[in-house]
Motif scaffolding. Structure first.
Motif, mmCIF file in Angstrom:
data_model
loop_
_atom_site.group_PDB
_atom_site.id
_atom_site.type_symbol
_atom_site.label_atom_id
_atom_site.label_comp_id
_atom_site.label_asym_id
_atom_site.label_seq_id
_atom_site.Cartn_x
_atom_site.Cartn_y
_atom_site.Cartn_z
ATOM 1 N N LYS A 214 0.826 -1.221 0.000
ATOM 2 C CA LYS A 214 0.000 0.000 0.000
ATOM 3 C C LYS A 214 0.857 1.268 0.000
ATOM 4 O O LYS A 214 0.654 2.176 -0.806
ATOM 5 C CB LYS A 214 -0.938 0.022 1.229
ATOM 6 C CG LYS A 214 -1.917 -1.139 1.279
ATOM 7 C CD LYS A 214 -2.725 -1.160 2.558
ATOM 8 C CE LYS A 214 -1.903 -1.455 3.788
ATOM 9 N NZ LYS A 214 -1.306 -2.802 3.839
ATOM 10 N N SER A 215 1.816 1.307 0.935
ATOM 11 C CA SER A 215 2.637 2.516 1.052
ATOM 12 C C SER A 215 3.511 2.694 -0.195
ATOM 13 O O SER A 215 3.720 3.821 -0.666
ATOM 14 C CB SER A 215 3.490 2.451 2.318
ATOM 15 O OG SER A 215 2.663 2.306 3.462
ATOM 16 N N THR A 216 3.972 1.579 -0.745
ATOM 17 C CA THR A 216 4.785 1.627 -1.967
ATOM 18 C C THR A 216 3.961 2.217 -3.119
ATOM 19 O O THR A 216 4.450 3.079 -3.869
ATOM 20 C CB THR A 216 5.257 0.206 -2.347
ATOM 21 O OG1 THR A 216 6.031 -0.323 -1.265
ATOM 22 C CG2 THR A 216 6.091 0.215 -3.613
ATOM 23 N N ASP B 41 5.787 -8.397 -10.530
ATOM 24 C CA ASP B 41 7.132 -8.742 -11.026
ATOM 25 C C ASP B 41 7.626 -10.064 -10.438
ATOM 26 O O ASP B 41 8.595 -10.645 -10.928
ATOM 27 C CB ASP B 41 8.121 -7.607 -10.692
ATOM 28 C CG ASP B 41 8.131 -7.287 -9.209
ATOM 29 O OD1 ASP B 41 9.041 -7.731 -8.503
ATOM 30 O OD2 ASP B 41 7.194 -6.581 -8.733
ATOM 31 N N HIS C 134 5.980 -2.170 -8.630
ATOM 32 C CA HIS C 134 6.764 -0.930 -8.528
ATOM 33 C C HIS C 134 7.874 -0.888 -9.578
ATOM 34 O O HIS C 134 8.509 0.136 -9.775
ATOM 35 C CB HIS C 134 7.292 -0.700 -7.110
ATOM 36 C CG HIS C 134 8.296 -1.694 -6.614
ATOM 37 N ND1 HIS C 134 8.815 -1.649 -5.344
ATOM 38 C CD2 HIS C 134 8.866 -2.755 -7.214
ATOM 39 C CE1 HIS C 134 9.676 -2.647 -5.198
ATOM 40 N NE2 HIS C 134 9.714 -3.327 -6.310
ATOM 41 N N GLY D 226 3.323 -4.904 8.860
ATOM 42 C CA GLY D 226 2.797 -4.114 9.964
ATOM 43 C C GLY D 226 3.520 -2.798 10.141
ATOM 44 O O GLY D 226 3.501 -2.190 11.200
ATOM 45 N N LYS D 227 4.148 -2.322 9.072
ATOM 46 C CA LYS D 227 4.895 -1.058 9.157
ATOM 47 C C LYS D 227 3.964 0.113 9.461
ATOM 48 O O LYS D 227 4.232 0.931 10.336
ATOM 49 C CB LYS D 227 5.634 -0.821 7.840
ATOM 50 C CG LYS D 227 6.391 0.494 7.787
ATOM 51 C CD LYS D 227 7.572 0.441 8.709
ATOM 52 C CE LYS D 227 8.208 1.808 8.904
ATOM 53 N NZ LYS D 227 9.226 1.744 9.948
ATOM 54 N N THR D 228 2.882 0.209 8.697
ATOM 55 C CA THR D 228 1.977 1.353 8.862
ATOM 56 C C THR D 228 0.992 1.025 9.981
ATOM 57 O O THR D 228 0.138 0.168 9.828
ATOM 58 C CB THR D 228 1.232 1.630 7.545
ATOM 59 O OG1 THR D 228 2.192 1.723 6.486
ATOM 60 C CG2 THR D 228 0.449 2.924 7.616
HETATM 61 P P1 GTP Z 1 2.036 -2.357 5.929
HETATM 62 O O1 GTP Z 1 2.290 -0.903 6.152
HETATM 63 O O2 GTP Z 1 2.852 -3.252 6.812
HETATM 64 O O3 GTP Z 1 0.583 -2.727 5.951
HETATM 65 O O4 GTP Z 1 2.596 -2.752 4.469
HETATM 66 P P2 GTP Z 1 2.287 -2.046 3.066
HETATM 67 O O5 GTP Z 1 1.079 -2.656 2.468
HETATM 68 O O6 GTP Z 1 2.316 -0.563 3.193
HETATM 69 O O7 GTP Z 1 3.541 -2.557 2.227
HETATM 70 P P3 GTP Z 1 4.870 -1.746 1.813
HETATM 71 O O8 GTP Z 1 4.550 -0.740 0.777
HETATM 72 O O9 GTP Z 1 5.582 -1.308 3.031
HETATM 73 O O10 GTP Z 1 5.688 -2.910 1.062
HETATM 74 C C1 GTP Z 1 6.045 -4.099 1.733
HETATM 75 C C2 GTP Z 1 7.263 -4.713 1.071
HETATM 76 O O11 GTP Z 1 6.920 -5.158 -0.243
HETATM 77 C C3 GTP Z 1 8.424 -3.751 0.903
HETATM 78 O O12 GTP Z 1 9.620 -4.457 1.121
HETATM 79 C C4 GTP Z 1 8.310 -3.310 -0.537
HETATM 80 O O13 GTP Z 1 9.548 -2.932 -1.102
HETATM 81 C C5 GTP Z 1 7.787 -4.579 -1.199
HETATM 82 N N1 GTP Z 1 7.023 -4.263 -2.420
HETATM 83 C C6 GTP Z 1 6.023 -3.373 -2.558
HETATM 84 N N2 GTP Z 1 5.577 -3.320 -3.836
HETATM 85 C C7 GTP Z 1 6.309 -4.215 -4.521
HETATM 86 C C8 GTP Z 1 6.335 -4.643 -5.899
HETATM 87 O O14 GTP Z 1 5.582 -4.168 -6.768
HETATM 88 N N3 GTP Z 1 7.226 -5.618 -6.227
HETATM 89 C C9 GTP Z 1 8.072 -6.176 -5.318
HETATM 90 N N4 GTP Z 1 8.890 -7.132 -5.746
HETATM 91 N N5 GTP Z 1 8.097 -5.792 -4.038
HETATM 92 C C10 GTP Z 1 7.233 -4.830 -3.637
#
Ligand code: GTP
Ligand code: MG
Length: 192
Positions: free
Chosen positions: A33-35, A142, A172, A54-56
């Motif tokens: 999500k954050s990405t 990817d 990403h 669980g970062k966010t």
């Molecule tokens: P929470 O805040 O914990 O709920 O997670 P989130 O949903 O915000 O996920 P976040 O964006 O922190 O990404 C989690 C991990 O997945 C990170 O290590 C990112 O680099 C990885 N990630 C996110 N998008 C992609 C993608 O499109 N491809 C790959 N290979 N890794 C990704």
């Protein structure tokens, strides 16, 4: 015009009053999500990301050029949290949904390798009450091949009963997938 973090709300009292359309990103912990927010707003690490699920842990509100508010919700399905923390989040997230007149669009992220789980479905049905578009997005494409992505699109479409062309995908590493999501957002915003 700038893009900035309006606030991180950990408690109900910290939820901001906003009068711009809210685009809400939701999905399991670690789904990306954050990405995706960082990619959409064109900032590398405005939304903090991590490979630790669980970062966010707060609801984060990002003002995008005074046009949109992107809302980064805490991820669900992450077990290593105390019961009281989970209850605090539940209350925070429910208050966010129920006291918000600016809900505009939901992006429901699903890891392409995991597919739709019960919790995702529960959330999908919960969001339907707001009568706004819900866009499922298969993430991290990817990591798998194209056939697999197509297979998951069909499966997701069958489970949530939405036409396959309404289901988007994102990596990403694939700028085109981000442009496609922006197009979908713009179309949804123009409809109102
Ligand atoms: P929470 O805040 O914990 O709920 O997670 P989130 O949903 O915000 O996920 P976040 O964006 O922190 O990404 C989690 C991990 O997945 C990170 O290590 C990112 O680099 C990885 N990630 C996110 N998008 C992609 C993608 O499109 N491809 C790959 N290979 N890794 C990704
Ligand atoms: Mg996050």
């Amino acid at each position: 015009m700038s893009t900035y973090l309006i606030c991180s709300a950990y408690k109900v009292e910290q939820l901001p009053k906003t009068n711009l359309p809210n685009i809400v990103l939701t999905g399991r912990s670690n789904v990306g999500k954050s990405t995706l927010i960082n990619k959409l707003i064109g900032r590398k690490q405005l939304a903090r990301t991590s490979n630790k699920p669980g970062k966010t842990i707060s609801i984060n509100f990002y003002n995008y050029k005074d046009m949109i508010i992107f809302v980064d919700l805490p991820g669900y399905g992450f077990a290593h949290r105390s019961k009281s923390t989970v209850l605090t989040w539940k209350n925070l997230v429910e208050t966010f949904f129920n006291k918000n007149d600016n809900l505009e669009l939901f992006l429901l992220l699903i890891d392409v390798r995991i597919g739709v789980k019960d919790k995702d479905l529960e959330l999908f049905y919960y969001l339907e009450q707001f009568n706004k578009d819900i866009i499922p997005i298969l993430t991290k494409t990817d990591k798998v091949n194209k056939n697999y992505v197509n297979k998951q699109i069909d499966q997701t479409s069958a489970i949530i009963n939405l036409s396959p062309n309404k289901i988007k995908h994102f990596s990403h590493k694939d700028p085109k997938s981000m442009v496609e999501i922006w197009n979908t957002i713009n179309k949804a915003l123009q409809r109102d």
